[in-house]
Design an enzyme around this catalytic site. Sequence first.
Site, PDB file in Angstrom:
ATOM      1  N   ASP A  25       5.736   2.463   7.130  1.00 31.74           N
ATOM      2  CA  ASP A  25       4.530   1.671   6.837  1.00 31.74           C
ATOM      3  C   ASP A  25       3.721   2.487   5.815  1.00 31.74           C
ATOM      4  O   ASP A  25       3.032   3.407   6.185  1.00 31.74           O
ATOM      5  CB  ASP A  25       3.760   1.437   8.136  1.00 31.74           C
ATOM      6  CG  ASP A  25       2.396   0.794   7.907  1.00 31.74           C
ATOM      7  OD1 ASP A  25       2.140   0.329   6.796  1.00 31.74           O
ATOM      8  OD2 ASP A  25       1.582   0.776   8.854  1.00 31.74           O
ATOM      9  N   GLU A  78      -5.301   1.677   2.040  1.00 34.90           N
ATOM     10  CA  GLU A  78      -5.221   0.504   2.926  1.00 34.90           C
ATOM     11  C   GLU A  78      -5.495   0.891   4.368  1.00 34.90           C
ATOM     12  O   GLU A  78      -6.052   0.119   5.139  1.00 34.90           O
ATOM     13  CB  GLU A  78      -3.828  -0.136   2.822  1.00 34.90           C
ATOM     14  CG  GLU A  78      -3.711  -1.509   3.499  1.00 34.90           C
ATOM     15  CD  GLU A  78      -3.235  -1.453   4.939  1.00 34.90           C
ATOM     16  OE1 GLU A  78      -3.211  -2.498   5.593  1.00 34.90           O
ATOM     17  OE2 GLU A  78      -2.895  -0.360   5.449  1.00 34.90           O
ATOM     18  N   GLU A  79      -5.083   2.111   4.730  1.00 32.30           N
ATOM     19  CA  GLU A  79      -5.131   2.516   6.144  1.00 32.30           C
ATOM     20  C   GLU A  79      -6.525   2.941   6.612  1.00 32.30           C
ATOM     21  O   GLU A  79      -6.709   3.235   7.779  1.00 32.30           O
ATOM     22  CB  GLU A  79      -4.148   3.684   6.389  1.00 32.30           C
ATOM     23  CG  GLU A  79      -2.688   3.363   6.107  1.00 32.30           C
ATOM     24  CD  GLU A  79      -2.032   2.510   7.193  1.00 32.30           C
ATOM     25  OE1 GLU A  79      -2.752   2.032   8.095  1.00 32.30           O
ATOM     26  OE2 GLU A  79      -0.814   2.318   7.108  1.00 32.30           O
ATOM     27  N   ASP A 106       4.211  -5.658   3.448  1.00 28.50           N
ATOM     28  CA  ASP A 106       3.845  -4.582   4.367  1.00 28.50           C
ATOM     29  C   ASP A 106       4.827  -4.589   5.544  1.00 28.50           C
ATOM     30  O   ASP A 106       5.804  -5.336   5.541  1.00 28.50           O
ATOM     31  CB  ASP A 106       2.392  -4.789   4.846  1.00 28.50           C
ATOM     32  CG  ASP A 106       1.701  -3.486   5.222  1.00 28.50           C
ATOM     33  OD1 ASP A 106       2.358  -2.570   5.740  1.00 28.50           O
ATOM     34  OD2 ASP A 106       0.472  -3.395   5.017  1.00 28.50           O
ATOM     35  N   HIS A 156       3.063   3.361  12.837  1.00 31.19           N
ATOM     36  CA  HIS A 156       1.995   4.372  12.904  1.00 31.19           C
ATOM     37  C   HIS A 156       2.383   5.576  13.773  1.00 31.19           C
ATOM     38  O   HIS A 156       1.534   6.185  14.419  1.00 31.19           O
ATOM     39  CB  HIS A 156       0.659   3.770  13.379  1.00 31.19           C
ATOM     40  CG  HIS A 156      -0.027   3.037  12.253  1.00 31.19           C
ATOM     41  ND1 HIS A 156      -1.387   2.945  12.138  1.00 31.19           N
ATOM     42  CD2 HIS A 156       0.470   2.391  11.183  1.00 31.19           C
ATOM     43  CE1 HIS A 156      -1.689   2.261  11.044  1.00 31.19           C
ATOM     44  NE2 HIS A 156      -0.572   1.899  10.456  1.00 31.19           N
ATOM     45  N   HIS A 179       0.828  -1.205   0.000  1.00 26.33           N
ATOM     46  CA  HIS A 179       0.000   0.000   0.000  1.00 26.33           C
ATOM     47  C   HIS A 179       0.865   1.258   0.000  1.00 26.33           C
ATOM     48  O   HIS A 179       1.924   1.308   0.629  1.00 26.33           O
ATOM     49  CB  HIS A 179      -1.025  -0.011   1.143  1.00 26.33           C
ATOM     50  CG  HIS A 179      -0.488   0.144   2.530  1.00 26.33           C
ATOM     51  ND1 HIS A 179      -0.248   1.377   3.088  1.00 26.33           N
ATOM     52  CD2 HIS A 179      -0.180  -0.765   3.485  1.00 26.33           C
ATOM     53  CE1 HIS A 179       0.187   1.211   4.335  1.00 26.33           C
ATOM     54  NE2 HIS A 179       0.240  -0.079   4.595  1.00 26.33           N
TER      55      HIS A 179
HETATM   56 ZN   LIG Z   1       0.724  -0.993   6.469  1.00 28.65          ZN
END
Ligand SMILES: [Zn+2]
Length: 345
Positions: free
Chosen positions: A177, A204-205, A229, A320, A64
Site C-alpha cells: 500500500d 496520502e497516509e 490503491d 498497513h 500515492h
Molecule cells: Zn493506500
Amino acid sequence: MTVMDYELMARLSEADGVSSQEGEVAGIMVAEFKKRGLKTEVDNFGNVLAYKTLGRNPLILAAHMDEIGLMVKHIDEKGFLRFIKIGGIDDRTLANQQIILRTPLGLVNGVIGMKPPHIMKDEERKSVVGHGSLFIDIGAGSDKEARLMGAEIGCVATFPTKFCRLGKKMMCGKALDNRIGCYVLLELSKGLPDNVVLMGTSQEEVSTFGKGAMTASYRLEPRAFIAVDTSVAGDHPELKPDDAPLALGKGPCIALVEAGARGNVADRKLAQNLLRLAKKAKVKVQIEVFDGGATDASSVHNIKGGIPSIAVGIATRYIHSTVGVAHEDDIRMSIKLLGEIAREL
Ligand SMILES: [Zn+2]
C-alpha cells in the site's frame, strides 16, 4: 496480459517514502516513466506527473507514493529515541521490529525496544504496548553518540522488510500500500492516450484524505479522477466475509463508497463505465463498500465544483503492516481494466 515485473515491484516496495519524504520513490517513478517515453514533472508538493501530452481537463490516474513510518521526536541522554507514528500504524505491529533510520549522514540501523515479557506485570502482558512506551535503539551509548551517528529530531524511520514471492502468484512486502498502485501506473505508460496524467501522489497516509492528490487536482481540474490503491482483503482465518468480503485473485475492487460515505461516494457514471468495460475486457471485478478507510479519490471529489472520482483497489492482506500480501492476477487485471478506461474517457 502483461507479465509481472517482479524486479521493479521489489524495488518499489523496498524504496523508502515516509509521507512528505517520497523522494526515493519519486526518483524511481520519474526514471521509469521517462524510460517508457513519457514527459514528467515533479510539482511543488512532491507529486510526480507523467503524460504523453497535457491539455485542459485531463483524466488523472493516481497512486500515492508515500508509506507509513516513524519520526523521531526526542533523543534521551542514553541515546534512545522516542518517536511519533506517521500515518495509520497499529501499535501491535511495532514492538521489537528492525527499523532503518534515515539521517543526514546516511542510513542507520535500529530496533524498536520495549520491556521484555519476563518483567511485565500480568495486566501489562495482556494489553498492547502503546508506541509511547516503545523506543528506538540505534546502539548509541549517549545522546552525543546518537547525534554523531546522524540521529536528529525529525529523522524518519521505515522497516527493512525484503520483498519476496509467496507461492506461485502472491507476493509479500512492506508498503505494498501503495507501491502496487505505483507499479500499475508505470505499466499503464505504454500506449497512454493524449491528455491522460499518471500521477504519483505525496502525503496520502497523513490526513483524513490525501493531500498531494488534492493540490495537484486543484491545479489541473481533471475531467475525472481515478485513484489506484490497495483494498483490505478479508480472505484469511481471522476475518469473515461480512467483515471484509474482498479476496485475493478475484480481480480489481471497484470502490463505490469510501470511509462509510464520509469520503468519496463514487461517481455513478464512472462506476458504470468501469463495470461495462470490465465485462467487455473479460476482467472479473469485486465491488467494494468500505466503512474504514479512504483513498485519494476522497480528497478530490469535492473540489473545484466537484470532480467525478472513483477508486480501483488491489485486494491486499495485512495492510498497513510490514508484510502486505497481494496477488499478481489482481495487479494484471487492474492494468487491463484501467488501460481500457484511459482509452475511453
Ligand atoms: Zn493506500
